[in-house]
Scaffold this motif. Structure first.
Motif, PDB file in Angstrom:
ATOM      1  N   LEU A  74       0.947  -1.342  -0.163  1.00 55.92           N
ATOM      2  CA  LEU A  74       0.026  -0.130   0.300  1.00 55.92           C
ATOM      3  C   LEU A  74       0.595   1.463   0.397  1.00 55.92           C
ATOM      4  CD1 LEU A  74      -2.998  -0.807   2.148  1.00 55.92           C
ATOM      5  CD2 LEU A  74      -3.129  -0.704  -0.314  1.00 55.92           C
ATOM      6  N   HIS A  75       1.884   1.301   0.779  1.00 49.12           N
ATOM      7  CA  HIS A  75       2.354   2.904   1.253  1.00 49.12           C
ATOM      8  C   HIS A  75       3.379   2.587  -0.292  1.00 49.12           C
ATOM      9  CE1 HIS A  75       2.612   3.614   4.647  1.00 49.12           C
ATOM     10  NE2 HIS A  75       2.120   2.464   5.577  1.00 49.12           N
ATOM     11  N   THR A  76       4.104   1.628  -0.771  1.00 47.98           N
ATOM     12  CA  THR A  76       4.220   1.591  -2.068  1.00 47.98           C
ATOM     13  C   THR A  76       3.636   2.411  -3.328  1.00 47.98           C
ATOM     14  OG1 THR A  76       6.137  -0.343  -1.724  1.00 47.98           O
ATOM     15  CG2 THR A  76       5.889   0.071  -4.163  1.00 47.98           C
ATOM     16  N   VAL A  77       2.814   1.395  -3.178  1.00 45.84           N
ATOM     17  CA  VAL A  77       1.395   1.890  -4.303  1.00 45.84           C
ATOM     18  C   VAL A  77       1.156   3.511  -4.529  1.00 45.84           C
ATOM     19  CG1 VAL A  77      -0.720   1.909  -5.128  1.00 45.84           C
ATOM     20  CG2 VAL A  77       0.461  -0.110  -4.458  1.00 45.84           C
ATOM     21  N   TYR A  78       0.907   3.746  -2.746  1.00 49.47           N
ATOM     22  CA  TYR A  78       0.764   5.903  -2.448  1.00 49.47           C
ATOM     23  C   TYR A  78       1.926   6.534  -3.105  1.00 49.47           C
ATOM     24  CZ  TYR A  78       0.478   9.505   0.469  1.00 49.47           C
ATOM     25  OH  TYR A  78      -0.137  10.734   0.898  1.00 49.47           O
ATOM     26  N   TYR A  79       3.687   6.267  -2.906  1.00 45.66           N
ATOM     27  CA  TYR A  79       4.244   6.589  -2.888  1.00 45.66           C
ATOM     28  C   TYR A  79       4.643   6.334  -4.371  1.00 45.66           C
ATOM     29  CZ  TYR A  79       5.578   7.638   2.247  1.00 45.66           C
ATOM     30  OH  TYR A  79       5.604   7.825   3.113  1.00 45.66           O
ATOM     31  N   ARG A  81       1.806   6.579  -6.943  1.00 47.82           N
ATOM     32  CA  ARG A  81       1.151   7.785  -6.873  1.00 47.82           C
ATOM     33  C   ARG A  81       1.396   9.220  -7.314  1.00 47.82           C
ATOM     34  NH1 ARG A  81      -3.914   7.167  -4.343  1.00 47.82           N
ATOM     35  NH2 ARG A  81      -4.358   9.322  -5.275  1.00 47.82           N
ATOM     36  N   LEU A  82       2.469   9.561  -5.616  1.00 49.31           N
ATOM     37  CA  LEU A  82       3.529  10.805  -5.759  1.00 49.31           C
ATOM     38  C   LEU A  82       3.650  11.362  -6.733  1.00 49.31           C
ATOM     39  CD1 LEU A  82       3.323  11.258  -1.895  1.00 49.31           C
ATOM     40  CD2 LEU A  82       1.551  11.883  -3.221  1.00 49.31           C
ATOM     41  N   LYS A  83       4.252  10.307  -7.336  1.00 48.06           N
ATOM     42  CA  LYS A  83       5.491  10.578  -8.276  1.00 48.06           C
ATOM     43  C   LYS A  83       4.946  10.497  -9.696  1.00 48.06           C
ATOM     44  CE  LYS A  83       9.336   8.201  -7.022  1.00 48.06           C
ATOM     45  NZ  LYS A  83      10.136   6.660  -6.611  1.00 48.06           N
ATOM     46  N   ASN A  84       3.900  10.647  -9.776  1.00 48.67           N
ATOM     47  CA  ASN A  84       2.158  10.286 -11.118  1.00 48.67           C
ATOM     48  C   ASN A  84       1.792  11.846 -11.678  1.00 48.67           C
ATOM     49  OD1 ASN A  84       3.755   7.228 -12.000  1.00 48.67           O
ATOM     50  ND2 ASN A  84       1.933   7.066 -11.350  1.00 48.67           N
ATOM     51  N   VAL A  85       1.819  11.888 -12.463  1.00 53.35           N
ATOM     52  CA  VAL A  85       1.649  13.791 -12.529  1.00 53.35           C
ATOM     53  C   VAL A  85       0.056  13.322 -12.651  1.00 53.35           C
ATOM     54  CG1 VAL A  85       2.287  15.745 -14.046  1.00 53.35           C
ATOM     55  CG2 VAL A  85       3.767  14.655 -12.451  1.00 53.35           C
ATOM     56  N   THR A 143       9.704  15.108  -7.930  1.00 52.68           N
ATOM     57  CA  THR A 143       9.351  15.320  -6.629  1.00 52.68           C
ATOM     58  C   THR A 143       8.129  14.495  -5.916  1.00 52.68           C
ATOM     59  OG1 THR A 143       7.976  17.711  -6.749  1.00 52.68           O
ATOM     60  CG2 THR A 143       9.683  17.914  -5.806  1.00 52.68           C
ATOM     61  N   GLN A 144       7.767  14.133  -5.269  1.00 51.41           N
ATOM     62  CA  GLN A 144       6.534  13.164  -4.533  1.00 51.41           C
ATOM     63  C   GLN A 144       5.662  14.185  -3.855  1.00 51.41           C
ATOM     64  OE1 GLN A 144       8.169  10.784  -2.000  1.00 51.41           O
ATOM     65  NE2 GLN A 144       8.713   8.417  -3.804  1.00 51.41           N
ATOM     66  N   MET A 145       4.801  14.255  -4.195  1.00 50.59           N
ATOM     67  CA  MET A 145       3.763  15.222  -3.830  1.00 50.59           C
ATOM     68  C   MET A 145       1.921  14.512  -4.867  1.00 50.59           C
ATOM     69  SD  MET A 145       5.496  18.681  -5.650  1.00 50.59           S
ATOM     70  CE  MET A 145       4.912  20.600  -4.587  1.00 50.59           C
ATOM     71  N   SER A 146       1.135  14.984  -3.608  1.00 53.28           N
ATOM     72  CA  SER A 146      -0.298  14.588  -4.663  1.00 53.28           C
ATOM     73  C   SER A 146      -0.679  15.745  -5.202  1.00 53.28           C
ATOM     74  CB  SER A 146      -0.778  14.664  -2.809  1.00 53.28           C
ATOM     75  OG  SER A 146      -1.018  16.264  -2.605  1.00 53.28           O
ATOM     76  N   ASP A 147      -1.751  14.910  -5.519  1.00 51.55           N
ATOM     77  CA  ASP A 147      -1.883  16.048  -6.924  1.00 51.55           C
ATOM     78  C   ASP A 147      -3.147  17.343  -6.218  1.00 51.55           C
ATOM     79  OD1 ASP A 147      -1.858  14.404  -9.177  1.00 51.55           O
ATOM     80  OD2 ASP A 147      -4.099  14.077  -8.567  1.00 51.55           O
ATOM     81  N   ALA A 148      -3.525  17.199  -4.917  1.00 46.83           N
ATOM     82  CA  ALA A 148      -3.722  18.820  -4.427  1.00 46.83           C
ATOM     83  C   ALA A 148      -2.034  19.147  -4.615  1.00 46.83           C
ATOM     84  CB  ALA A 148      -4.325  18.229  -2.960  1.00 46.83           C
ATOM     85  N   GLU A 149      -1.335  19.170  -4.159  1.00 42.37           N
ATOM     86  CA  GLU A 149       0.154  19.994  -3.626  1.00 42.37           C
ATOM     87  C   GLU A 149       0.801  20.267  -4.892  1.00 42.37           C
ATOM     88  OE1 GLU A 149       2.011  17.163   0.922  1.00 42.37           O
ATOM     89  OE2 GLU A 149       2.389  16.918  -1.561  1.00 42.37           O
TER      90      GLU A 149
END
Length: 199
Positions: A74-79, A81-85, A143-149
């Motif tokens: 789950l953490h791997t998928v989350y991180y 996803r943070l790399k995907n724009v 950078t690892q960021m959420s879409d909102a960030e």
């Protein structure tokens, strides 16, 4: 006679004591066997508890291992996803506006050639380059960021570039005013010179 009575009494007492010791001894062996049997039964029960506990612990550890593995996924998928724009971010009109503002700033500062103006221009363009580097990082997924960030950071860069452009325009307007003033002063001086020379 008294001596004989005393001797017989002591003998009976001695036999009685001897018989009691034998009875106790026999009784102790029997009791000891009971205790030993009870201890063996208790050890068997304890052994069963240990076996059951070990199986539960082993199963529990397996569950924990599985849980940790799932959590890691789950953490791997989350991180990841943070790399995907989000494609909507790259297509956002503000991205194009930032680039157009940079071109406009370059145009506004192209005539800044004196020492002081070159220093001001260098500082302004340095900030612009930093904003563009940040934009590149946000859009490329470095950078690892959420879409909102990412959208929030885009807004920050957009505002900073607008501020830089406004500064360049205002500074140019001030320079033009100064140039006009200088020109006016030169004209005034020449006019005065002409007047004095004619007199």
């Amino acid at each position: 006679m008294t001596f004989i009575k005393i001797s017989i009494a002591l003998m009976l007492l001695s036999c009685s004591a001897s018989a009691q010791t034998f009875a106790e001894w026999f009784s102790q062996k029997k009791t000891q066997r009971k205790y030993l049997l009870a201890q063996i039964a208790a050890l068997n029960t304890y052994s069963n508890y240990l076996r059951t506990g070990y199986q539960v612990a082993k199963g529990g550890l397996g569950s924990i291992t599985a849980y940790v593995g799932d959590e890691l996924k789950l953490h791997t998928v989350y991180y990841d996803r943070l790399k995907n724009v989000d494609p909507a971010l790259k297509a956002n009109p503000k991205v194009k506006e930032i680039m157009v503002r940079q071109i406009d700033i370059n145009r506004q500062t192209s005539e800044w050639k004196t020492d002081y103006l070159v220093t001001v221009k260098a500082a302004l363009l340095k900030d612009c380059n930093e904003q563009l580097d940040q934009l590149g990082a946000v859009l490329s997924g470095k950078t690892q960021m959420s879409d909102a960030e990412r959208f929030e950071q885009l807004n920050v860069i957009h505002t900073a570039m607008l501020s830089n452009l406004q500064f360049a325009r205002n500074f140019n307007t001030t320079l033009k005013k100064l140039d006009i003033q200088k020109l006016k002063e030169i004209i005034d001086i020449n006019t005065l010179k002409g007047l004095y020379e004619n007199h």
